[in-house]
Design a protein around this motif. Structure first.
Motif, PDB file in Angstrom:
ATOM      1  N   ALA A  56       0.882  -1.185   0.000  1.00 13.25           N
ATOM      2  CA  ALA A  56       0.000   0.000   0.000  1.00 13.25           C
ATOM      3  C   ALA A  56       0.896   1.205   0.000  1.00 13.25           C
ATOM      4  O   ALA A  56       2.101   1.095   0.292  1.00 13.25           O
ATOM      5  CB  ALA A  56      -0.913  -0.015   1.243  1.00 13.25           C
ATOM      6  N   PRO A  57       0.341   2.340  -0.289  1.00 14.91           N
ATOM      7  CA  PRO A  57       1.215   3.530  -0.280  1.00 14.91           C
ATOM      8  C   PRO A  57       1.887   3.674   1.084  1.00 14.91           C
ATOM      9  O   PRO A  57       1.213   3.702   2.118  1.00 14.91           O
ATOM     10  CB  PRO A  57       0.247   4.674  -0.568  1.00 14.91           C
ATOM     11  CG  PRO A  57      -0.858   4.052  -1.350  1.00 14.91           C
ATOM     12  CD  PRO A  57      -1.037   2.703  -0.757  1.00 14.91           C
ATOM     13  N   GLY A  58       3.253   3.705   1.043  1.00 11.09           N
ATOM     14  CA  GLY A  58       4.028   3.850   2.269  1.00 11.09           C
ATOM     15  C   GLY A  58       4.211   2.574   3.022  1.00 11.09           C
ATOM     16  O   GLY A  58       4.829   2.557   4.096  1.00 11.09           O
ATOM     17  N   GLY A  95      10.281   6.623   4.724  1.00 13.19           N
ATOM     18  CA  GLY A  95       9.041   7.248   5.227  1.00 13.19           C
ATOM     19  C   GLY A  95       7.796   6.490   4.785  1.00 13.19           C
ATOM     20  O   GLY A  95       7.835   5.304   4.480  1.00 13.19           O
ATOM     21  N   GLY A  96       6.667   7.176   4.773  1.00 10.09           N
ATOM     22  CA  GLY A  96       5.389   6.571   4.355  1.00 10.09           C
ATOM     23  C   GLY A  96       4.540   6.164   5.532  1.00 10.09           C
ATOM     24  O   GLY A  96       4.932   6.287   6.714  1.00 10.09           O
ATOM     25  N   ALA A  97       3.337   5.648   5.240  1.00 16.02           N
ATOM     26  CA  ALA A  97       2.382   5.309   6.291  1.00 16.02           C
ATOM     27  C   ALA A  97       2.889   4.167   7.157  1.00 16.02           C
ATOM     28  O   ALA A  97       2.575   4.067   8.337  1.00 16.02           O
ATOM     29  CB  ALA A  97       1.014   4.931   5.657  1.00 16.02           C
ATOM     30  N   GLY A  98       3.698   3.310   6.582  1.00 17.97           N
ATOM     31  CA  GLY A  98       4.141   2.146   7.338  1.00 17.97           C
ATOM     32  C   GLY A  98       5.513   2.297   7.929  1.00 17.97           C
ATOM     33  O   GLY A  98       6.135   1.288   8.274  1.00 17.97           O
ATOM     34  N   VAL A  99       6.011   3.551   8.073  1.00 19.83           N
ATOM     35  CA  VAL A  99       7.383   3.713   8.555  1.00 19.83           C
ATOM     36  C   VAL A  99       7.556   3.215   9.975  1.00 19.83           C
ATOM     37  O   VAL A  99       8.541   2.578  10.317  1.00 19.83           O
ATOM     38  CB  VAL A  99       7.824   5.183   8.434  1.00 19.83           C
ATOM     39  CG1 VAL A  99       7.011   6.087   9.333  1.00 19.83           C
ATOM     40  CG2 VAL A  99       9.311   5.308   8.783  1.00 19.83           C
ATOM     41  N   GLY A 100       6.579   3.448  10.825  1.00 23.29           N
ATOM     42  CA  GLY A 100       6.704   3.014  12.211  1.00 23.29           C
ATOM     43  C   GLY A 100       6.699   1.517  12.320  1.00 23.29           C
ATOM     44  O   GLY A 100       7.487   0.922  13.066  1.00 23.29           O
ATOM     45  N   VAL A 101       5.757   0.887  11.573  1.00 18.82           N
ATOM     46  CA  VAL A 101       5.706  -0.575  11.580  1.00 18.82           C
ATOM     47  C   VAL A 101       7.009  -1.152  11.014  1.00 18.82           C
ATOM     48  O   VAL A 101       7.559  -2.135  11.522  1.00 18.82           O
ATOM     49  CB  VAL A 101       4.488  -1.054  10.766  1.00 18.82           C
ATOM     50  CG1 VAL A 101       4.538  -2.563  10.563  1.00 18.82           C
ATOM     51  CG2 VAL A 101       3.197  -0.661  11.458  1.00 18.82           C
ATOM     52  N   GLY A 102       7.495  -0.498   9.935  1.00 20.95           N
ATOM     53  CA  GLY A 102       8.735  -1.014   9.323  1.00 20.95           C
ATOM     54  C   GLY A 102       9.912  -0.965  10.289  1.00 20.95           C
ATOM     55  O   GLY A 102      10.701  -1.916  10.389  1.00 20.95           O
ATOM     56  N   VAL A 103      10.055   0.149  11.011  1.00 21.32           N
ATOM     57  CA  VAL A 103      11.172   0.237  11.982  1.00 21.32           C
ATOM     58  C   VAL A 103      10.984  -0.778  13.082  1.00 21.32           C
ATOM     59  O   VAL A 103      11.934  -1.401  13.560  1.00 21.32           O
ATOM     60  CB  VAL A 103      11.263   1.669  12.527  1.00 21.32           C
ATOM     61  CG1 VAL A 103      12.268   1.750  13.677  1.00 21.32           C
ATOM     62  CG2 VAL A 103      11.642   2.640  11.430  1.00 21.32           C
ATOM     63  N   THR A 145       2.096  -9.909  13.481  1.00 11.90           N
ATOM     64  CA  THR A 145       1.459  -9.223  14.609  1.00 11.90           C
ATOM     65  C   THR A 145       1.742  -7.733  14.535  1.00 11.90           C
ATOM     66  O   THR A 145       0.861  -6.893  14.780  1.00 11.90           O
ATOM     67  CB  THR A 145       1.954  -9.795  15.936  1.00 11.90           C
ATOM     68  OG1 THR A 145       1.666 -11.200  15.969  1.00 11.90           O
ATOM     69  CG2 THR A 145       1.301  -9.117  17.108  1.00 11.90           C
ATOM     70  N   ILE A 146       2.985  -7.361  14.202  1.00  6.71           N
ATOM     71  CA  ILE A 146       3.335  -5.950  14.103  1.00  6.71           C
ATOM     72  C   ILE A 146       2.584  -5.292  12.963  1.00  6.71           C
ATOM     73  O   ILE A 146       2.171  -4.123  13.032  1.00  6.71           O
ATOM     74  CB  ILE A 146       4.858  -5.787  13.937  1.00  6.71           C
ATOM     75  CG1 ILE A 146       5.583  -6.275  15.192  1.00  6.71           C
ATOM     76  CG2 ILE A 146       5.257  -4.347  13.647  1.00  6.71           C
ATOM     77  CD1 ILE A 146       7.097  -6.314  15.068  1.00  6.71           C
ATOM     78  N   LEU A 150      -0.804  -1.414  11.631  1.00  5.69           N
ATOM     79  CA  LEU A 150      -1.076  -0.499  10.532  1.00  5.69           C
ATOM     80  C   LEU A 150      -2.532  -0.008  10.638  1.00  5.69           C
ATOM     81  O   LEU A 150      -3.370  -0.604  11.345  1.00  5.69           O
ATOM     82  CB  LEU A 150      -0.865  -1.228   9.203  1.00  5.69           C
ATOM     83  CG  LEU A 150       0.584  -1.611   8.849  1.00  5.69           C
ATOM     84  CD1 LEU A 150       0.590  -2.579   7.662  1.00  5.69           C
ATOM     85  CD2 LEU A 150       1.386  -0.355   8.522  1.00  5.69           C
ATOM     86  N   PRO A 151      -2.848   1.027   9.910  1.00 12.17           N
ATOM     87  CA  PRO A 151      -4.256   1.458   9.913  1.00 12.17           C
ATOM     88  C   PRO A 151      -5.122   0.254   9.544  1.00 12.17           C
ATOM     89  O   PRO A 151      -4.747  -0.617   8.762  1.00 12.17           O
ATOM     90  CB  PRO A 151      -4.284   2.535   8.842  1.00 12.17           C
ATOM     91  CG  PRO A 151      -2.888   3.094   8.854  1.00 12.17           C
ATOM     92  CD  PRO A 151      -2.014   1.960   9.147  1.00 12.17           C
ATOM     93  N   ALA A 152      -6.350   0.216  10.117  1.00  5.81           N
ATOM     94  CA  ALA A 152      -7.200  -0.965  10.040  1.00  5.81           C
ATOM     95  C   ALA A 152      -7.452  -1.391   8.616  1.00  5.81           C
ATOM     96  O   ALA A 152      -7.361  -2.588   8.269  1.00  5.81           O
ATOM     97  CB  ALA A 152      -8.546  -0.694  10.761  1.00  5.81           C
ATOM     98  N   GLU A 153      -7.725  -0.471   7.763  1.00  4.59           N
ATOM     99  CA  GLU A 153      -8.036  -0.825   6.375  1.00  4.59           C
ATOM    100  C   GLU A 153      -6.807  -1.404   5.686  1.00  4.59           C
ATOM    101  O   GLU A 153      -6.884  -2.415   4.989  1.00  4.59           O
ATOM    102  CB  GLU A 153      -8.531   0.425   5.644  1.00  4.59           C
ATOM    103  CG  GLU A 153      -8.939   0.150   4.214  1.00  4.59           C
ATOM    104  CD  GLU A 153      -9.438   1.418   3.520  1.00  4.59           C
ATOM    105  OE1 GLU A 153      -9.401   1.429   2.270  1.00  4.59           O
ATOM    106  OE2 GLU A 153      -9.830   2.377   4.217  1.00  4.59           O
ATOM    107  N   VAL A 154      -5.635  -0.773   5.951  1.00  3.85           N
ATOM    108  CA  VAL A 154      -4.386  -1.250   5.325  1.00  3.85           C
ATOM    109  C   VAL A 154      -3.984  -2.581   5.925  1.00  3.85           C
ATOM    110  O   VAL A 154      -3.564  -3.508   5.237  1.00  3.85           O
ATOM    111  CB  VAL A 154      -3.270  -0.203   5.495  1.00  3.85           C
ATOM    112  CG1 VAL A 154      -1.958  -0.739   4.966  1.00  3.85           C
ATOM    113  CG2 VAL A 154      -3.639   1.093   4.819  1.00  3.85           C
TER     114      VAL A 154
END
Length: 885
Positions: A56-58, A95-103, A145-146, A150-154
């Motif tokens: 998904a984006p990010g 960066g992107g929407a998933g940056v926190g999950v990625g780190v 699990t991590i 992400l946002p619920a829809e993503v």
């Protein structure tokens, strides 16, 4: 998406290979290795995130979970931290929407790997296939699990699309990468263990003191060299390593064989069999070794040959000593071994062969068995005393063989001591010196006696004469030395052969021996010279001389008797010279000279007689010696000069000159040519003087050629017989003419009649060669020698010279007048010119002119003049050149 996942797996394989290389590269440097591994793990994560699966984006998906978990598990905290920092940092940068999950995925995976590593270290879990598979499943369940954060829809879309492929692909990928990395770790541990083992092995071999160990590559290059090798072969490790085995310790004749053996070993893997070899040290000396060989091959490394050498020098020396001892006992010398009481225990074969007793007959006997009876008890007592004091005795002794024959031998006895330093045995070596004694006697005979006559030779005579002079001085008695030379002995040798001459010498020796007393000495000096030494003559010199005269006259009388030489009856006469001595006031050499001079005085008086040495004669000899020394110095210092005596024709015109050698000595004054010319002839100095005269005369011709008045003058030069006989005389004169530029037409060489007696062919050849170049020849002193008409006809002469001895009395002595007339007539008949020398009066010139001689030389015209005076004389008297103009 599956394809993307497969790409991720490929990255994991690349990671495995790179990590293996990285670990080997940084082996032994843990911190650098950990940092490098962290960079490698982090770099792979970055590469994966550069080509991710975009969910998904990010929001991206890649294989960083597998990589970072393995970074924690196999890299440790430092490597995991570096990898987490690189991967996390890059994800933040994306960066992107998933940056926190990625780190969070980055940190969680690395942390899980570290936790697993810790559990393994504590022994809580193992690192096996199932454990790694469970660990991979756990890691990726944590990752899923991590992803729920992400946002619920993503999150719903990601979980529905990724969860199953993620678990299905990355769980076995984790297992696979873990196994690969574990295999690399195991390989490194095994390699390290092997290297440590090898290091311990090499360290052990390095310090083994008695075993030389070396390692070599297939081409013979030295790879290992322990300390024992340094001691054995002399090369330090620094000198040996890198050099070829064959150049280091293999002798040249073995190098090709060693090369072939090594080649065979590395081809087949079969070690070279152990053997004893003789190798070579650094200093070139040989060293015997027992050499074993091992073929060593390690994975990933070039095979090596290890040589284990043991020094056999001491064993070889001991073996050699045993062989030497065994050989020596059966050597050429006889050997006896006795107990301390000198009872024989053992003998060798050489001894039994020498004395004739068998070993059984000799063993048990004492050395008295061989007593010859020639030595008294005191001799043996001294021998035993010396043995007791010094443990050794050597000397010459007479022994007796079994057959009773007495013979000389050299014996060397050595005492053998036991541990208490007491004599346990005696060992005696015995050498039969019968032949040596005979050889010594023969050498003495050759050294001191004449082999032809068996008389004492010069060496023994000198020794006896020295002794006789000492006795004469002590007893105040006189003695005499008679020097005897056989007259015309050379004629006998030349006409009848040397065998007849030897027979004569042998008979003379017998007759001389019969003329003297037992205490006197007859010796042969060499050739036909003998010497008789009379001792113990009267104290009064006159009486001693009378006694010597009686012996001398007896010798002359006996040696005058006929000799029978085979079929030849021969008569010979002696010339005897006698010198008396009274003490050591005259040296041996001087005494011999006196007797020799007296003998030559006898020869001068007509031979076949006897003369006593006359001091006046010695004075003449001394004077001659001084003159000879002055002559040598005069030549060296160039004291000689040329005078020129004019030669004139019937009208008094100067046609030429004769060059005459003069010696104005600084102390003696003008030395007469009659004194120094004969001496120069005898000593050989005439060659130097003659050449100098020729050179000076040629130079003078060149100088006169520049003056019309003197240009036609000839110079006559006297040439000695010795000078003319020189092999290169003609070449020398021609070379001199060419070098100086003198006109050969103006050079005349005067020869004496005495030259014509020897080798006429050579004389004619030399004269012809010189005459072809224009050099003239005059026969000097004609009428005083041995010329015959046949000689004169063959010689290329230009002129005959009437000797002054005929000219002097030509007016008063009919014989001289007849000779002069004959010479003139002979010259005219042969077409030769004629000149008379020594013309001092007008009457003499008139007589000569009346009989056809019209060329003159003598004091009537001029005495010999120095060159300047001669030139003035020529200027004052008309010459041929002046008349021609």
């Amino acid at each position: 998406m599956v394809i993307e996942l497969i790409k991720g797996v490929a990255l994991l394989l690349a990671l495995s290979l790179l990590e293996s290389i990285n670990s080997r590269f940084w082996e032994g440097r843990k911190v650098a290795a950990a940092i490098s591994s962290g960079v490698l793990f982090g770099g792979i994560c970055v590469i994966g995130m550069m080509t991710p699966v975009v969910l998904a984006p990010g929001v991206i998906f890649d294989a960083r979970s597998v990589v970072l978990s393995m970074a924690g598990l196999f890299g440790g905290p430092l490597a995991a931290g570096v990898a987490t920092a690189i991967a996390g940092g890059y994800r933040l940068w994306l960066g992107g929407a998933g940056v926190g999950v990625g780190v969070a995925v980055v940190v969680a995976c690395a942390a899980l790997g570290l936790l697993y590593r810790h559990a393994i270290g504590k022994g809580w879990v193992k690192l096996g296939v199932w454990e790694l598979l469970a660990f991979g499943l756990l890691v990726h369940l944590v990752v899923i699990t991590i992803f729920t954060q992400l946002p619920a829809e993503v999150a719903a879309r990601v979980l529905s699309n990724v969860s199953f492929p993620l678990v299905l692909t990355f769980t076995p990928a984790t297992l696979f990468l873990g196994l690969l990395l574990q295999d690399g770790v195991n390989r490194r541990k095994v390699g390290m263990a092997l290297r440590e083992s090898e290091a311990r092995f090499r360290s052990l071999l390095q310090d083994i003191p008695g075993v030389s160990v070396q390692g070599y590559a297939p081409d013979g290059t030295t790879r290992y060299w322990n300390k024992a090798s340094e001691r054995l072969y002399g090369y330090s490790a620094e000198e040996a390593l890198g050099r070829n085995l064959r150049e280091l310790i293999i002798p040249p004749d073995m190098r090709e064989g060693v090369r072939e053996a090594m080649h065979q070993m590395f081809e087949t893997g079969q070690a070279i069999p152990a053997s004893e070899l003789v190798l070579q040290r650094k200093d070139g000396s040989s060293v015997p070794v027992f050499s074993s060989h091992a073929y060593v091959e390690q994975p990933g490394r070039e095979p090596e040959m290890f040589c284990i050498d043991i020094d056999l020098t001491e064993r070889a020396r001991a073996d050699a000593e045993l062989r030497i001892a065994a050989t020596a006992f059966e050597a050429q010398e006889g050997i006896i071994v006795t107990d301390p009481r000198q009872v024989i225990l053992r003998v060798n074969k050489s001894f039994t062969d020498s004395v004739g007793y068998t070993e059984a007959e000799a063993v048990g006997q004492t050395l008295a068995l061989f007593n010859s009876g020639r030595h008294d008890d005191a001799f043996y007592a001294n021998m035993n005393r010396h043995l007791e004091q010094h443990g050794q005795w050597a000397g010459e002794i007479w022994s007796r063989r079994k057959n009773g024959e007495v013979f000389p031998e050299w014996i060397n006895i050595m005492a053998v001591l036991d541990d208490r330093q007491e004599v346990s045995h005696y060992v005696a070596t015995l050498t039969d010196i019968t032949q040596r004694k005979a050889a010594e006697e023969q050498i003495k005979q050759l050294a001191f006696f004449d082999p032809l006559t068996s008389l004492p030779n010069r060496r023994l005579l000198m020794d006896r004469l020295e002794h006789a002079l000492a006795v004469s001085e002590r007893n105040k008695r006189s003695g005499a030395l008679l020097f005897i030379d056989l007259d015309h002995f050379k004629t006998l040798n030349d006409t009848q052969g040397h065998d007849k001459g030897d027979q004569l010498l042998q008979q003379v020796a017998k007759r001389l021996t019969g003329c003297v007393r037992d205490g006197d000495t007859v010796a042969r000096l060499g050739g036909d010279e003998f010497l008789v030494m009379l001792e113990d003559l009267d104290q009064v010199p006159e009486v001693a001389a009378a006694e010597a005269r009686l012996v001398g006259e007896k010798i002359v009388e006996l040696l005058n008797r006929p000799y029978r030489l085979g079929e030849l009856d021969f008569h010979s006469t002696p010339s005897v010279g006698v010198a008396l001595y009274y003490d050591h006031s005259v040296s041996i050499e001087e005494l011999l000279k006196q007797a020799d001079l007296a003998m030559y005085q006898t020869k001068s008086a007509g031979r076949n007689g006897m003369r006593f040495f006359d001091p006046a004669m010695q004075a003449v000899v001394n004077s001659r010696a001084r003159l000879e020394a002055d002559l040598r110095q005069g030549i060296l210092l160039e004291q000689f000069v040329l005078y020129y005596q004019p030669q004139v024709d019937r009208h008094g015109r100067v046609t030429g000159v004769e060059a005459l050698l003069r010696w104005p000595h600084p102390e003696r004054g003008m030395v007469s040519p009659l004194e120094f010319i004969p001496l120069a002839e005898e000593t050989g100095h005439i060659l130097q003087l003659g050449n100098w005269v020729l050179e000076t005369a040629c130079a003078q011709l060149v100088a006169w050629a520049k003056h019309p008045v003197r240009s036609e003058l000839t110079i006559a030069v006297n040439v000695s017989a010795r000078q003319f006989r020189e092999k290169d005389f003609a070449a020398y004169v021609l070379g001199l003419i060419e070098y100086t530029g003198a006109n050969p037409q103006n050079l005349k060489l005067e020869l004496t009649e005495s030259m014509l007696a020897d080798n006429l062919e050579d004389i004619v050849d030399k004269m012809s060669a010189l005459r072809e170049r224009g050099i003239g020849f005059s026969l000097d002193d004609f009428g005083t020698g041995y010329s015959s008409l046949s000689y004169l006809k063959r010689l290329p002469l230009d002129q005959l010279k009437i000797d002054q001895s005929f000219v002097r009395d030509v007016l008063t002595d009919p014989n001289d007048a007849a000779i002069a007339q004959t010479i003139v007539a002979l010259a005219q008949s042969l077409g030769l010119a004629v000149i008379a020398e020594g013309v001092e009066t007008e009457a003499q010139r008139g007589f000569l002119a009346d009989h056809g001689c019209h060329a003159y030389q003598g004091y009537l015209f001029s005495r010999p003049l120095p060159v300047k005076d001669l030139e003035q004389f020529v200027e004052a008297v008309p010459s041929q050149a002046q008349l021609n103009t």
